[in-house]
Motif scaffolding. Structure first.
Motif, PDB file in Angstrom:
ATOM      1  N   PRO A 191       0.797  -1.211   0.026  1.00  0.00           N
ATOM      2  CA  PRO A 191       0.051   0.044  -0.200  1.00  0.00           C
ATOM      3  C   PRO A 191       0.839   1.071  -0.028  1.00  0.00           C
ATOM      4  CG  PRO A 191      -0.018  -0.890   2.117  1.00  0.00           C
ATOM      5  CD  PRO A 191       0.707  -2.054   1.295  1.00  0.00           C
ATOM      6  N   ASP A 192       0.179   2.293  -0.262  1.00  0.00           N
ATOM      7  CA  ASP A 192       1.040   3.608  -0.575  1.00  0.00           C
ATOM      8  C   ASP A 192       1.532   4.093   0.760  1.00  0.00           C
ATOM      9  OD1 ASP A 192       1.622   5.719  -2.277  1.00  0.00           O
ATOM     10  OD2 ASP A 192       0.441   7.128  -1.042  1.00  0.00           O
ATOM     11  N   ARG A 193       1.026   3.579   1.882  1.00  0.00           N
ATOM     12  CA  ARG A 193       1.359   4.253   3.323  1.00  0.00           C
ATOM     13  C   ARG A 193       2.998   3.473   3.598  1.00  0.00           C
ATOM     14  NH1 ARG A 193       0.312   0.536   7.781  1.00  0.00           N
ATOM     15  NH2 ARG A 193      -0.601  -1.433   7.118  1.00  0.00           N
ATOM     16  N   VAL A 194       3.136   2.396   2.911  1.00  0.00           N
ATOM     17  CA  VAL A 194       4.534   1.753   3.136  1.00  0.00           C
ATOM     18  C   VAL A 194       5.492   2.703   2.296  1.00  0.00           C
ATOM     19  CG1 VAL A 194       5.659  -0.272   2.531  1.00  0.00           C
ATOM     20  CG2 VAL A 194       3.570  -0.628   3.448  1.00  0.00           C
ATOM     21  N   ARG A 195       5.124   3.023   1.298  1.00  0.00           N
ATOM     22  CA  ARG A 195       6.163   3.801   0.327  1.00  0.00           C
ATOM     23  C   ARG A 195       6.375   5.118   0.993  1.00  0.00           C
ATOM     24  NH1 ARG A 195       5.911   7.759  -2.777  1.00  0.00           N
ATOM     25  NH2 ARG A 195       3.516   8.052  -2.677  1.00  0.00           N
ATOM     26  N   GLN A 196       5.402   5.756   1.656  1.00  0.00           N
ATOM     27  CA  GLN A 196       5.372   6.877   2.196  1.00  0.00           C
ATOM     28  C   GLN A 196       6.423   6.742   3.571  1.00  0.00           C
ATOM     29  OE1 GLN A 196       1.465   8.134   3.099  1.00  0.00           O
ATOM     30  NE2 GLN A 196       1.155   9.167   0.790  1.00  0.00           N
ATOM     31  N   GLN A 197       6.087   5.687   4.354  1.00  0.00           N
ATOM     32  CA  GLN A 197       6.949   5.545   5.378  1.00  0.00           C
ATOM     33  C   GLN A 197       8.421   5.315   5.187  1.00  0.00           C
ATOM     34  OE1 GLN A 197       6.143   5.790   8.981  1.00  0.00           O
ATOM     35  NE2 GLN A 197       8.371   5.724   8.958  1.00  0.00           N
ATOM     36  N   ALA A 198       8.474   4.509   3.986  1.00  0.00           N
ATOM     37  CA  ALA A 198       9.934   4.277   3.669  1.00  0.00           C
ATOM     38  C   ALA A 198      10.813   5.312   3.185  1.00  0.00           C
ATOM     39  CB  ALA A 198       9.989   3.008   2.396  1.00  0.00           C
ATOM     40  N   ALA A 199      10.093   6.327   2.627  1.00  0.00           N
ATOM     41  CA  ALA A 199      10.797   7.523   2.168  1.00  0.00           C
ATOM     42  C   ALA A 199      10.873   8.238   3.444  1.00  0.00           C
ATOM     43  CB  ALA A 199       9.966   8.397   1.331  1.00  0.00           C
ATOM     44  N   SER A 200      10.169   8.468   4.345  1.00  0.00           N
ATOM     45  CA  SER A 200      10.369   9.068   5.691  1.00  0.00           C
ATOM     46  C   SER A 200      11.499   8.343   6.458  1.00  0.00           C
ATOM     47  CB  SER A 200       9.305   8.855   6.619  1.00  0.00           C
ATOM     48  OG  SER A 200       8.151   9.824   6.056  1.00  0.00           O
ATOM     49  N   THR A 201      11.573   6.999   6.389  1.00  0.00           N
ATOM     50  CA  THR A 201      12.825   6.469   7.190  1.00  0.00           C
ATOM     51  C   THR A 201      13.977   6.628   6.584  1.00  0.00           C
ATOM     52  OG1 THR A 201      11.230   4.613   7.938  1.00  0.00           O
ATOM     53  CG2 THR A 201      13.543   4.057   7.754  1.00  0.00           C
ATOM     54  N   VAL A 202      14.150   6.728   5.081  1.00  0.00           N
ATOM     55  CA  VAL A 202      15.497   7.045   4.457  1.00  0.00           C
ATOM     56  C   VAL A 202      15.972   8.248   4.841  1.00  0.00           C
ATOM     57  CG1 VAL A 202      16.325   7.529   2.224  1.00  0.00           C
ATOM     58  CG2 VAL A 202      15.196   5.310   2.544  1.00  0.00           C
ATOM     59  N   ASP A 203      14.950   9.492   4.946  1.00  0.00           N
ATOM     60  CA  ASP A 203      15.145  10.780   5.191  1.00  0.00           C
ATOM     61  C   ASP A 203      15.649  10.867   6.589  1.00  0.00           C
ATOM     62  OD1 ASP A 203      14.640  11.577   2.716  1.00  0.00           O
ATOM     63  OD2 ASP A 203      12.527  12.344   3.210  1.00  0.00           O
ATOM     64  N   ALA A 204      15.110  10.223   7.646  1.00  0.00           N
ATOM     65  CA  ALA A 204      15.513  10.137   9.057  1.00  0.00           C
ATOM     66  C   ALA A 204      17.055   9.582   9.052  1.00  0.00           C
ATOM     67  CB  ALA A 204      14.521   9.329   9.801  1.00  0.00           C
ATOM     68  N   ILE A 205      17.408   8.552   8.608  1.00  0.00           N
ATOM     69  CA  ILE A 205      18.568   7.970   8.544  1.00  0.00           C
ATOM     70  C   ILE A 205      19.627   8.674   8.177  1.00  0.00           C
ATOM     71  CG2 ILE A 205      20.066   6.063   7.910  1.00  0.00           C
ATOM     72  CD1 ILE A 205      17.635   4.204   7.857  1.00  0.00           C
ATOM     73  N   ARG A 206      19.200   9.374   6.916  1.00  0.00           N
ATOM     74  CA  ARG A 206      20.235  10.367   6.234  1.00  0.00           C
ATOM     75  C   ARG A 206      20.507  11.561   7.162  1.00  0.00           C
ATOM     76  NH1 ARG A 206      18.301   9.719  -0.105  1.00  0.00           N
ATOM     77  NH2 ARG A 206      19.619   7.811  -0.703  1.00  0.00           N
ATOM     78  N   GLY A 207      19.141  12.126   7.750  1.00  0.00           N
ATOM     79  CA  GLY A 207      19.489  13.572   8.529  1.00  0.00           C
ATOM     80  C   GLY A 207      19.798  13.242   9.986  1.00  0.00           C
ATOM     81  N   GLY A 208      20.255  11.812  10.384  1.00  0.00           N
ATOM     82  CA  GLY A 208      20.343  11.886  11.650  1.00  0.00           C
ATOM     83  C   GLY A 208      19.507  11.678  12.652  1.00  0.00           C
TER      84      GLY A 208
END
Length: 292
Positions: A270-287
């Motif tokens: 579902p789209d919510r998984v895609r959105q959470q994946a993008a947020s997780t990548v941003d969180a890891i990259r941003g520290g």
């Protein structure tokens, strides 16, 4: 009636007429019982949402014959913790005991329940012990629960939740595929294949967690050896969702490739998984992805 009087086509003699509304009323009752009431009673008896009294909770937690009763009690304990019920703490030692139950499904539920109260420190070592469990689903639930304790020990298991699981033969013999269609969804504990040993003994291969058949390697009716790959199982959307949420907090740069593929649109997610994946990548990259 005069026996010489002819009957009109389709006419029933008056003495033989019966009211259709009174014919076999018991048959309707039997049908209702068989197809409506009995299935409802069976479902209600096994539904984990059914409230339990404290006395029934005690009985279920100590039930050695019906693991589902233990699961039911553990699910109720977890829900009562979420609701802020302080009285449920009296059952905490039983929850820890259930984490060592012989049935993997019980251990999985115990791990989830312990994750609902990160203020009870005796749960922490019990969860760490479950990271060594032979069943992946138990390790995964323990890893997720440990995040709530500020413990990143289970991070490798959380990353593994994003990967397809390979199911291998636990016995040599002839394989019988129970599910033969790639892409088919499967529930946790669902039988996927059956292996018949030359001595006639049978071993069932079951799904440790819910998911979807990604690929099938074994040919139906062919011989396999111990350790041979039978099929791969892709994780369910709920499993991916929970793993991504956890990695938002504890993920490291090395985890980004595992997360990133879920940022792309998918027919099975579902789209919510895609959105959470993008947020997780941003969180890891941003520290910002760090232990709470």
């Amino acid at each position: 009636m005069n026996i010489d009087q002819p009957l009109i086509d389709g006419e029933i003699p008056a003495g033989e007429r019966r009211s259709p509304s009174r014919k076999y009323p018991w048959a309707i009752v039997v049908v209702i019982v068989l197809f409506v009431i009995i299935p409802f009673i069976s479902w209600y008896g096994t539904w984990f949402g059914r409230p339990l009294s404290d006395a029934k909770m005690e009985e279920y937690l100590n039930d050695r014959d019906k693991p589902r009763n233990v699961q039911h009690a553990l699910a109720q304990i977890g829900n009562r913790i979420i609701d802020g019920d302080e009285a449920v703490k009296r059952f905490y030692p039983a929850v820890i005991s259930a984490s060592q139950h012989e049935q993997a499904e019980v251990r999985m539920t115990a791990a989830w329940a312990m994750g609902q109260d990160n203020a009870y420190q005796d749960f922490h070592p019990a969860l760490l012990s479950l990271l060594q469990d032979p069943i992946a689903g138990v390790r995964h639930n323990a890893a997720l629960a440990l995040v709530r304790f500020g413990d990143t020990s289970g991070r490798p298991e959380i990353v593994a939740m994003l990967e397809p699981a390979t199911l291998r033969a636990e016995s040599s013999g002839t394989v019988e595929l129970i599910i033969k269609e790639e892409g088919a969804p499967v529930a946790a504990g669902a039988p996927l294949a059956r292996i018949t040993h030359p001595d006639g003994s049978k071993v069932e291969v079951r799904a440790a967690e819910a998911g979807r058949i990604d690929s099938i390697s074994a040919a139906d009716g062919k011989s396999v050896e111990i350790g041979d790959e039978l099929m791969t199982l892709s994780p369910s959307p709920d499993q991916v969702w929970e793993a991504l949420r956890a990695l938002y907090l504890v993920g490291r740069p090395d985890d980004i490739p595992h997360v990133q593929r879920y940022t792309r649109p998918s027919a099975t997610m579902p789209d919510r998984v895609r959105q959470q994946a993008a947020s997780t990548v941003d969180a890891i990259r941003g520290g910002t992805g760090k232990t709470p």
